[in-house]
Design an enzyme around this catalytic site. Structure first.
Site, PDB file in Angstrom:
ATOM      1  N   ASN A   9     107.504 110.435 -15.131  1.00 34.62           N
ATOM      2  CA  ASN A   9     106.546 111.460 -14.719  1.00 34.62           C
ATOM      3  C   ASN A   9     106.820 111.778 -13.254  1.00 34.62           C
ATOM      4  O   ASN A   9     106.459 111.007 -12.371  1.00 34.62           O
ATOM      5  CB  ASN A   9     105.108 110.923 -14.907  1.00 34.62           C
ATOM      6  CG  ASN A   9     104.072 111.910 -14.411  1.00 34.62           C
ATOM      7  OD1 ASN A   9     104.375 113.071 -14.139  1.00 34.62           O
ATOM      8  ND2 ASN A   9     102.827 111.444 -14.276  1.00 34.62           N
ATOM      9  N   TRP A  10     107.463 112.919 -13.036  1.00 34.47           N
ATOM     10  CA  TRP A  10     107.852 113.261 -11.655  1.00 34.47           C
ATOM     11  C   TRP A  10     106.681 113.806 -10.835  1.00 34.47           C
ATOM     12  O   TRP A  10     106.811 114.016  -9.631  1.00 34.47           O
ATOM     13  CB  TRP A  10     108.982 114.287 -11.671  1.00 34.47           C
ATOM     14  CG  TRP A  10     110.317 113.708 -12.021  1.00 34.47           C
ATOM     15  CD1 TRP A  10     110.596 112.393 -12.314  1.00 34.47           C
ATOM     16  CD2 TRP A  10     111.572 114.398 -12.098  1.00 34.47           C
ATOM     17  NE1 TRP A  10     111.931 112.236 -12.570  1.00 34.47           N
ATOM     18  CE2 TRP A  10     112.561 113.455 -12.452  1.00 34.47           C
ATOM     19  CE3 TRP A  10     111.953 115.724 -11.913  1.00 34.47           C
ATOM     20  CZ2 TRP A  10     113.905 113.801 -12.606  1.00 34.47           C
ATOM     21  CZ3 TRP A  10     113.293 116.066 -12.083  1.00 34.47           C
ATOM     22  CH2 TRP A  10     114.254 115.109 -12.417  1.00 34.47           C
ATOM     23  N   LYS A  11     105.578 114.115 -11.496  1.00 31.62           N
ATOM     24  CA  LYS A  11     104.403 114.681 -10.812  1.00 31.62           C
ATOM     25  C   LYS A  11     104.820 115.918  -9.989  1.00 31.62           C
ATOM     26  O   LYS A  11     105.682 116.675 -10.424  1.00 31.62           O
ATOM     27  CB  LYS A  11     103.735 113.619  -9.943  1.00 31.62           C
ATOM     28  CG  LYS A  11     103.498 112.309 -10.693  1.00 31.62           C
ATOM     29  CD  LYS A  11     102.657 111.345  -9.935  1.00 31.62           C
ATOM     30  CE  LYS A  11     102.635 110.012 -10.650  1.00 31.62           C
ATOM     31  NZ  LYS A  11     101.645 109.104 -10.142  1.00 31.62           N
ATOM     32  N   HIS A  96      96.190 112.226 -17.973  1.00 29.67           N
ATOM     33  CA  HIS A  96      96.597 111.411 -16.821  1.00 29.67           C
ATOM     34  C   HIS A  96      95.419 111.299 -15.851  1.00 29.67           C
ATOM     35  O   HIS A  96      94.677 112.263 -15.646  1.00 29.67           O
ATOM     36  CB  HIS A  96      97.811 112.054 -16.130  1.00 29.67           C
ATOM     37  CG  HIS A  96      98.466 111.120 -15.161  1.00 29.67           C
ATOM     38  ND1 HIS A  96      97.936 110.854 -13.922  1.00 29.67           N
ATOM     39  CD2 HIS A  96      99.582 110.357 -15.270  1.00 29.67           C
ATOM     40  CE1 HIS A  96      98.726 109.974 -13.295  1.00 29.67           C
ATOM     41  NE2 HIS A  96      99.729 109.656 -14.100  1.00 29.67           N
ATOM     42  N   GLU A  98      95.264 111.344 -12.753  1.00 37.20           N
ATOM     43  CA  GLU A  98      95.263 112.311 -11.646  1.00 37.20           C
ATOM     44  C   GLU A  98      94.646 113.637 -12.086  1.00 37.20           C
ATOM     45  O   GLU A  98      94.008 114.330 -11.295  1.00 37.20           O
ATOM     46  CB  GLU A  98      96.699 112.495 -11.106  1.00 37.20           C
ATOM     47  CG  GLU A  98      97.107 111.284 -10.278  1.00 37.20           C
ATOM     48  CD  GLU A  98      98.606 111.030 -10.206  1.00 37.20           C
ATOM     49  OE1 GLU A  98      99.389 111.932 -10.535  1.00 37.20           O
ATOM     50  OE2 GLU A  98      98.977 109.902  -9.834  1.00 37.20           O
ATOM     51  N   GLU A 168      97.326 103.092 -18.864  1.00 34.39           N
ATOM     52  CA  GLU A 168      97.567 103.128 -17.422  1.00 34.39           C
ATOM     53  C   GLU A 168      96.281 102.737 -16.688  1.00 34.39           C
ATOM     54  O   GLU A 168      95.392 103.581 -16.498  1.00 34.39           O
ATOM     55  CB  GLU A 168      97.958 104.534 -16.988  1.00 34.39           C
ATOM     56  CG  GLU A 168      99.244 105.025 -17.601  1.00 34.39           C
ATOM     57  CD  GLU A 168      99.953 106.028 -16.691  1.00 34.39           C
ATOM     58  OE1 GLU A 168     101.100 105.768 -16.350  1.00 34.39           O
ATOM     59  OE2 GLU A 168      99.344 107.035 -16.320  1.00 34.39           O
ATOM     60  N   GLY A 174     100.484 104.194  -8.711  1.00 34.40           N
ATOM     61  CA  GLY A 174     100.910 104.592  -7.366  1.00 34.40           C
ATOM     62  C   GLY A 174     100.442 103.663  -6.258  1.00 34.40           C
ATOM     63  O   GLY A 174     100.505 104.026  -5.082  1.00 34.40           O
ATOM     64  N   SER A 213     102.788 101.396 -11.358  1.00 32.83           N
ATOM     65  CA  SER A 213     103.626 100.693 -10.377  1.00 32.83           C
ATOM     66  C   SER A 213     104.763  99.896 -10.995  1.00 32.83           C
ATOM     67  O   SER A 213     105.073  98.788 -10.562  1.00 32.83           O
ATOM     68  CB  SER A 213     102.743  99.797  -9.490  1.00 32.83           C
ATOM     69  OG  SER A 213     101.850 100.582  -8.744  1.00 32.83           O
TER      70      SER A 213
HETATM   71  C1  PEP Z   1     101.951 107.494 -13.345  1.00 35.06           C
HETATM   72  O1  PEP Z   1     101.704 108.396 -12.555  1.00 35.06           O
HETATM   73  O2  PEP Z   1     101.774 107.667 -14.556  1.00 35.06           O
HETATM   74  C2  PEP Z   1     102.465 106.237 -12.822  1.00 35.06           C
HETATM   75  C3  PEP Z   1     102.513 105.217 -13.622  1.00 35.06           C
HETATM   76  O3  PEP Z   1     102.846 106.248 -11.500  1.00 35.06           O
HETATM   77  P1  PEP Z   1     103.513 105.015 -10.703  1.00 35.06           P
HETATM   78  O4  PEP Z   1     104.617 104.472 -11.545  1.00 35.06           O
HETATM   79  O5  PEP Z   1     104.002 105.613  -9.430  1.00 35.06           O
HETATM   80  O6  PEP Z   1     102.426 103.997 -10.499  1.00 35.06           O
END
Ligand code: PEP
Length: 254
Positions: A9-11, A96, A98, A168, A174, A213
């Site tokens: 997931n490049w966001k 997600h 976010e 998640e 993050g 993470s």
């Molecule tokens: C995510 O945004 O789904 C995610 C898992 O990010 P990160 O790996 O940076 O924690």
């Protein structure tokens, strides 16, 4: 046979130059071509077509980070599931944290999106997970149950066929603070047991990824857990070398 679903997931990251270097690197890596895993890359919407050109020659599928709740019409700035299908997208991330937190997406909105994706040829990657406060209050299972229950209420019995669930924990996204692999294993088992009680799906066909993470150093411990079927990776997926090293680990576990 176990197979991993590794999604990037490049966001809101990347540009033409980064994409070009990323795929130049990936093309030279044998693990990318091994076909043992399903690899998914979800760039920002504006780069989907650009990335499609690269992934169509590789063992990688295209993912989108979001869709609108409408199929077409006067909805400025949005992208529909039909448009994503049209350009070769196969997976869509929804729910997600976010988007739940920063774009006020409620369970109702997420269920509408889930429904639209299920009616198309695309596959949802449905993110669920608890906040830090939920965890402190011992409410992880309750929160997850509610998120899954709402889907069953709207979609019915075969909701989770051909679907990816991404567990998640919000406090792990993050932050550099990943969850404990053993704790995640228990939660994934809980998710699968809950789903088989309501869905006609075979427990072995339920796909649950972990996200939060993940990096090269901790990925192996997660993938060794029997009920972790893949990873959803944010930050570490932006670095092609790190992303490939994680894929290589999964190849060795299989
Ligand atoms: C995510 O945004 O789904 C995610 C898992 O990010 P990160 O790996 O940076 O924690």
């Amino acid at each position: 046979m176990k197979k991993f679903f590794i999604a990037a997931n490049w966001k809101l990251n990347g540009n033409i130059n980064m994409i070009s270097n990323f795929f130049k690197y990936l093309k030279l890596q044998s693990s990318i071509h091994s076909k043992k895993n399903t690899i998914i890359i979800a760039p920002p919407t504006i780069y989907l077509e650009r990335v499609y050109k690269d992934v169509s020659n590789m063992n990688i599928f295209l993912g989108a980070q979001n869709i609108d709740i409408h199929l077409k019409g006067a909805f400025t700035g949005e992208t529909s599931v039909l448009m994503l299908e049209d350009i070769g997208v196969k997976y869509v991330i929804i729910g997600h944290s976010e988007r739940r937190l920063m774009h006020n997406e409620t369970n109702d909105i997420i269920i509408k999106k889930f429904h639209l994706i299920k009616e198309s040829n695309l596959i949802p990657i449905l993110c669920i997970g608890e906040t830090e406060i939920d965890k402190k209050n011992g409410k992880t299972q309750e929160v997850i149950t509610e998120q899954l229950h709402d889907i069953f209420k709207k979609i019915g019995k075969s909701a989770f066929k051909n679907t990816i669930i991404a567990y998640e924990p919000i406090w792990a996204i993050g932050t550099g603070l990943s969850a404990e692999p053993k704790d995640v294993q228990l939660i994934h088992k809980f998710i699968k047991n809950y789903i088989v009680k309501h869905d006609s799906i075979d427990i072995n066909d339920i796909i649950v990824q972990y996200g939060g993470s993940i990096n090269y150093s901790n990925a192996k411990k997660f993938m060794e857990q029997p009920d972790i079927n893949g990873l959803l990776i944010g930050n570490a997926s932006l670095d092609p070398a790190e992303f490939c090293r994680i894929i290589k680990i999964s190849d060795h576990i299989l």
